[in-house]
Write an enzyme that holds these catalytic residues in place. Structure first.
Site, PDB file in Angstrom:
ATOM      1  N   LYS A 186       0.834  -1.208   0.000  1.00 13.74           N
ATOM      2  CA  LYS A 186       0.000   0.000   0.000  1.00 13.74           C
ATOM      3  C   LYS A 186       0.870   1.261   0.000  1.00 13.74           C
ATOM      4  O   LYS A 186       2.091   1.184   0.100  1.00 13.74           O
ATOM      5  CB  LYS A 186      -0.955  -0.037   1.206  1.00 13.74           C
ATOM      6  CG  LYS A 186      -1.811  -1.286   1.268  1.00 13.74           C
ATOM      7  CD  LYS A 186      -2.845  -1.327   0.146  1.00 13.74           C
ATOM      8  CE  LYS A 186      -3.281  -2.714  -0.260  1.00 13.74           C
ATOM      9  NZ  LYS A 186      -4.043  -3.493   0.660  1.00 13.74           N
TER      10      LYS A 186
HETATM   11  C1  LIG Z   1      -5.019  -4.719   0.743  1.00 14.72           C
HETATM   12  C2  LIG Z   1      -6.481  -4.584   0.804  1.00 14.72           C
HETATM   13  C3  LIG Z   1      -7.216  -4.954   1.927  1.00 14.72           C
HETATM   14  C4  LIG Z   1      -6.602  -5.720   3.062  1.00 14.72           C
HETATM   15  O1  LIG Z   1      -5.544  -5.128   3.679  1.00 14.72           O
HETATM   16  P1  LIG Z   1      -4.678  -5.993   4.711  1.00 14.72           P
HETATM   17  O2  LIG Z   1      -4.047  -4.938   5.568  1.00 14.72           O
HETATM   18  O3  LIG Z   1      -3.692  -6.744   3.893  1.00 14.72           O
HETATM   19  O4  LIG Z   1      -5.585  -6.862   5.465  1.00 14.72           O
HETATM   20  C5  LIG Z   1      -8.555  -4.693   1.973  1.00 14.72           C
HETATM   21  N1  LIG Z   1      -9.191  -4.113   0.945  1.00 14.72           N
HETATM   22  C6  LIG Z   1      -8.537  -3.761  -0.181  1.00 14.72           C
HETATM   23  C7  LIG Z   1      -9.296  -3.104  -1.286  1.00 14.72           C
HETATM   24  C8  LIG Z   1      -7.166  -3.997  -0.289  1.00 14.72           C
HETATM   25  O5  LIG Z   1      -6.527  -3.681  -1.415  1.00 14.72           O
END
Ligand SMILES: *Cc1c(COP(=O)(O)O)cnc(C)c1O
Length: 383
Positions: A186
């Protein structure tokens, strides 16, 4: 055309020397689990989100699930979301025995089509979980208008949206509940991790219990002098509390995220400018009519000719460039078809995009010369 001398991945976190030093401090402190760093991270997140209440988790997934539980989602309930998302958005709904009711997307923005939400609401609908795809805010005024009219809760999956804005307001500073992800892919990371922003003191307390075995120390604090060795359990809970190692990383990243997003937006604009004459080959994420600031988490393109996508991705890979097709629409997965009866054809817009979409490399350390190389490789593919 020269081959890149190193692989250019889809994404890559940038970790400063100060961050590494602080992680070492945590390791040397003897306190690695939830502690002072996590507390400080939650406080700083609260400042970043203009005073909202915040609760950190080991992941956005854990934060989403706890939030759904906090608003009382139960077996048999329905929760509205988009098919074009990471599967966890719907998995957490299904894990609670509720039904993820999918609403097709808008072909221009790749976000949930807000005009189609109301018609999917039933007496069982409990909440709407919109996703700010790639970092582009959903039309939240429309979502909240439907929620108010139908008495629904809203949990925004803001996994892509740290630093995104909608009509001049930062995502996470207003609305019902938002859930952010700090997974390394992210635009801001804490190793693994996530954060919920919310308004209700009562729900904050629930999240605190939910992420740590349902243990309530405050009850015993009232009766014992040091308060640390006795506790009460008031509900069954998970174990999804953030560690201080994660928080130490997150604290630095939070200070840097606005600047990192600037860089991401700069690189996104460079892609846009370089591809402005390629509209007959592929198109880019559309610009909605409302005011917004994009976090720059992802830079997706959609190929006009879906049959070229695998070759396109292989060609880029052969030239040391990483890409990923975010996402396969949820209703095409075996579990969602078997459990909820979804089938191919149910969400034509999501399928149309799902067959064509590819995310290109975008991260702060991507150099202009490297990006120029990526652009050149892509242009060569279409020659
Ligand atoms: C990455 C992601 C998540 C989950 O994030 P984590 O921290 O890995 O649990 C949820 N929703 C979307 C749209 C994502 O891209």
């Amino acid at each position: 055309m020269q081959k890149a001398n190193k692989f250019l991945p889809l994404s890559r976190p940038e970790i400063s020397k100060e961050t590494i030093d602080d992680v070492v401090k945590v390791l040397e402190s003897g306190w690695l689990a939830t502690g002072p760093f996590t507390q400080k991270f939650e406080q700083k997140l609260s400042e970043y989100f203009e005073g909202r209440k915040t609760a950190c988790f080991t992941s956005a997934t854990a934060g989403l699930q706890a939030s759904l539980m906090a608003i009382g989602v139960k077996p048999g309930d329905e929760v509205i979301t988009t098919p074009l998302t990471f599967v966890c958005t719907a998995n957490v709904i299904a894990m609670l025995g509720a039904k993820p009711v999918l609403v097709d997307i808008d072909r221009n923005t790749f976000n949930i089509d807000v005009r189609k939400i109301a018609e999917r609401c039933t007496s069982k609908t409990k909440a709407i979980v919109p996703v700010h795809y790639a970092g582009l805010s959903v039309d939240l005024d429309e979502v909240y208008a439907i929620a108010q009219e139908k008495n629904l809760r809203v949990i925004e999956d803001a996994a892509h949206a740290v630093g995104s804005e909608y009509k001049g307001r930062k995502i996470g500073t207003f609305g019902d509940i938002q859930v952010f992800s700090f997974h390394p892919i992210k635009n801001m990371t804490s190793g693994e991790g996530g954060c919920v922003t919310l308004n209700s003191e009562e729900e904050l307390k629930f999240l605190g219990l939910q992420r740590f075995h349902g243990i309530d120390r405050s009850i015993w604090d009232r009766f014992s002098k040091n308060g640390s060795c006795y506790y009460d359990v008031v509900m069954p809970g998970f174990k999804s509390n953030m560690s201080d190692i994660q928080a130490a990383i997150g604290l630095h990243q939070l200070q840097e995220v606005d600047e990192m997003n600037e860089r991401r937006r700069y690189l996104s604009d460079r892609y846009r400018a370089a591809f402005s004459d390629m509209d007959d080959k592929f198109w880019m994420q559309g610009i909605p009519s409302y005011d917004f600031v994009h976090s720059g988490h992802l830079f997706p393109v959609c190929l006009r000719d879906a049959s070229l996508r695998d070759n396109f991705m292989s060609f880029l890979k052969e030239n040391s460039i990483g890409t990923t097709p975010y996402y396969t629409p949820l209703h095409l997965f075996t579990y969602y078809q078997q459990e909820f009866g979804y089938k191919k054809g149910d969400y034509p817009e999501a399928e149309y995009i799902g067959e064509r979409i590819v995310s290109l490399p975008l991260y702060t350390a991507l150099q202009e010369s490297e990006q120029d190389y990526i652009i050149e490789v892509i242009r060569n593919f279409f020659k």
